[in-house]
Scaffold this motif. Sequence first.
Motif, PDB file in Angstrom:
ATOM      1  N   TYR A  38      64.135 -44.683-119.045  1.00 50.10           N
ATOM      2  CA  TYR A  38      63.126 -44.076-118.054  1.00 50.10           C
ATOM      3  C   TYR A  38      63.930 -43.625-116.732  1.00 50.10           C
ATOM      4  N   PRO A  39      64.629 -42.489-116.878  1.00 48.90           N
ATOM      5  CA  PRO A  39      65.506 -42.393-115.635  1.00 48.90           C
ATOM      6  C   PRO A  39      64.508 -41.820-114.398  1.00 48.90           C
ATOM      7  N   ALA A  40      63.303 -41.432-114.445  1.00 51.19           N
ATOM      8  CA  ALA A  40      62.427 -40.894-113.462  1.00 51.19           C
ATOM      9  C   ALA A  40      61.633 -42.073-112.720  1.00 51.19           C
ATOM     10  N   SER A  41      61.796 -43.322-113.512  1.00 51.59           N
ATOM     11  CA  SER A  41      60.713 -44.320-113.120  1.00 51.59           C
ATOM     12  C   SER A  41      61.474 -44.855-111.575  1.00 51.59           C
ATOM     13  N   PRO A  42      60.461 -45.322-110.884  1.00 51.47           N
ATOM     14  CA  PRO A  42      60.841 -45.853-109.638  1.00 51.47           C
ATOM     15  C   PRO A  42      62.037 -46.840-109.565  1.00 51.47           C
ATOM     16  N   SER A  43      62.182 -47.879-110.547  1.00 52.23           N
ATOM     17  CA  SER A  43      63.278 -48.870-110.418  1.00 52.23           C
ATOM     18  C   SER A  43      64.730 -48.144-110.937  1.00 52.23           C
ATOM     19  N   ALA A  44      64.489 -47.237-112.011  1.00 51.72           N
ATOM     20  CA  ALA A  44      65.725 -46.564-112.394  1.00 51.72           C
ATOM     21  C   ALA A  44      66.318 -45.700-111.149  1.00 51.72           C
ATOM     22  N   ARG A  45      65.329 -44.975-110.334  1.00 51.54           N
ATOM     23  CA  ARG A  45      65.934 -44.212-109.444  1.00 51.54           C
ATOM     24  C   ARG A  45      66.575 -44.973-108.302  1.00 51.54           C
ATOM     25  N   ALA A  46      65.910 -46.128-108.031  1.00 44.93           N
ATOM     26  CA  ALA A  46      66.229 -47.217-107.102  1.00 44.93           C
ATOM     27  C   ALA A  46      67.669 -47.689-107.436  1.00 44.93           C
ATOM     28  N   LEU A  47      67.915 -47.891-108.634  1.00 47.14           N
ATOM     29  CA  LEU A  47      69.194 -48.369-109.302  1.00 47.14           C
ATOM     30  C   LEU A  47      70.087 -47.410-109.257  1.00 47.14           C
ATOM     31  N   VAL A  87      79.630 -64.708 -91.895  1.00 53.19           N
ATOM     32  CA  VAL A  87      79.365 -63.890 -92.871  1.00 53.19           C
ATOM     33  C   VAL A  87      78.850 -62.651 -92.743  1.00 53.19           C
ATOM     34  N   SER A  88      79.538 -61.484 -93.075  1.00 50.01           N
ATOM     35  CA  SER A  88      78.795 -60.197 -92.819  1.00 50.01           C
ATOM     36  C   SER A  88      77.902 -59.711 -94.002  1.00 50.01           C
ATOM     37  N   LEU A  89      76.892 -59.531 -93.844  1.00 52.22           N
ATOM     38  CA  LEU A  89      75.901 -59.228 -95.123  1.00 52.22           C
ATOM     39  C   LEU A  89      75.628 -57.738 -94.712  1.00 52.22           C
ATOM     40  N   ASN A  90      75.469 -57.029 -95.909  1.00 50.56           N
ATOM     41  CA  ASN A  90      75.366 -55.546 -95.943  1.00 50.56           C
ATOM     42  C   ASN A  90      74.316 -55.247 -96.955  1.00 50.56           C
ATOM     43  N   TYR A  91      73.234 -54.709 -96.607  1.00 45.65           N
ATOM     44  CA  TYR A  91      72.018 -54.020 -97.386  1.00 45.65           C
ATOM     45  C   TYR A  91      72.391 -53.156 -98.359  1.00 45.65           C
ATOM     46  N   LEU A  92      72.422 -53.342 -99.452  1.00 44.96           N
ATOM     47  CA  LEU A  92      72.879 -52.366-100.613  1.00 44.96           C
ATOM     48  C   LEU A  92      71.654 -51.647-100.995  1.00 44.96           C
ATOM     49  N   GLY A  93      70.490 -52.179-100.949  1.00 45.20           N
ATOM     50  CA  GLY A  93      69.081 -51.526-101.385  1.00 45.20           C
ATOM     51  C   GLY A  93      68.136 -52.401-101.990  1.00 45.20           C
ATOM     52  N   ALA A  94      66.991 -51.524-102.404  1.00 44.73           N
ATOM     53  CA  ALA A  94      65.659 -52.350-102.790  1.00 44.73           C
ATOM     54  C   ALA A  94      65.582 -51.841-104.037  1.00 44.73           C
TER      55      ALA A  94
END
Length: 285
Positions: free
Chosen positions: A242-251, A214-221
């Motif tokens: 809240y587009p400037a929030s840390p979670s919004a930027r990451a997503l 199985v090949s795993l690929n890291y998409l992000g955190a």
Amino acid sequence: MSSPESRRFDAPAMQPIRTLAVTGGKGGVGKTNVSVNLAVALAELGKRTLLLDADLGLANVDVLLGLSPQYTLADLVSGRCSLEQVLIEGPAGLLVVPAASGRRHMAELRPAEHVGLVNVFSDLERDLDVMVVDTAAGITDSVLTFCQAAQDAAIVVCDEPASITDAYALIKVLSRERGVNRVQVIANMVRSQNEGRALYDKLSRVCERFIGDVSLNYLGAVPQCDWLRLAVQRQQAVVRAYPASPSARALSEIARRASRWQAPAAPRGNVEFFVERMIRQGAPA
């Protein structure tokens, strides 16, 4: 004058659609929040996006987006409406296929009925670029079928032993029973990007040792973020509220990575969303 049938036959075939199933080995890892925000972020990037709530027994995509659907997948399965009638428009032009919550018969559909739901999408006459599928948690037949039917499966994992163990178990079953040999990994609710990468490395090492093919690929955190909790309370996607929030930027960054994936060129020969579009294009079956 040509008949409606000949006009439809002569119409240019719609393009194949990139499909991503978002899943998690266990509940409580934030899988649905990731699905909803990825779909909204993709729509904001100009991608014609469809979000399917495939958590058939405990659906809540419509709740997270503040939508009030007239029909759900339960109505479709019972023959009360068509797939087109189930569609509801969400933020940024996102199309949503809502499911029903608290319908036990939906959670107990037979394997053939899960395949039937996948096949229904081949008849959807909409020009789309990408579909995000929010699956249930666990290793039930519905989860396995929807992950197999998508070009990519993304597993949401948190830095806790039960989440890592269950994510590994799901990857193993997908590989051995459904032939899924590539899995995307999203680390959720982490304290830092380094913690997210370390979590991926931990899962990757276990899979490499015990599964192998199985090949795993890291998409992000996605970081732990109070703004995400506030967005949930407001029944909005955090990428819009809240587009400037840390979670919004990451997503949004994860969505940008996914937006660069190419649509499938040919069917793979098993259960697959929108497979008829690829066949109509003349791709070998």
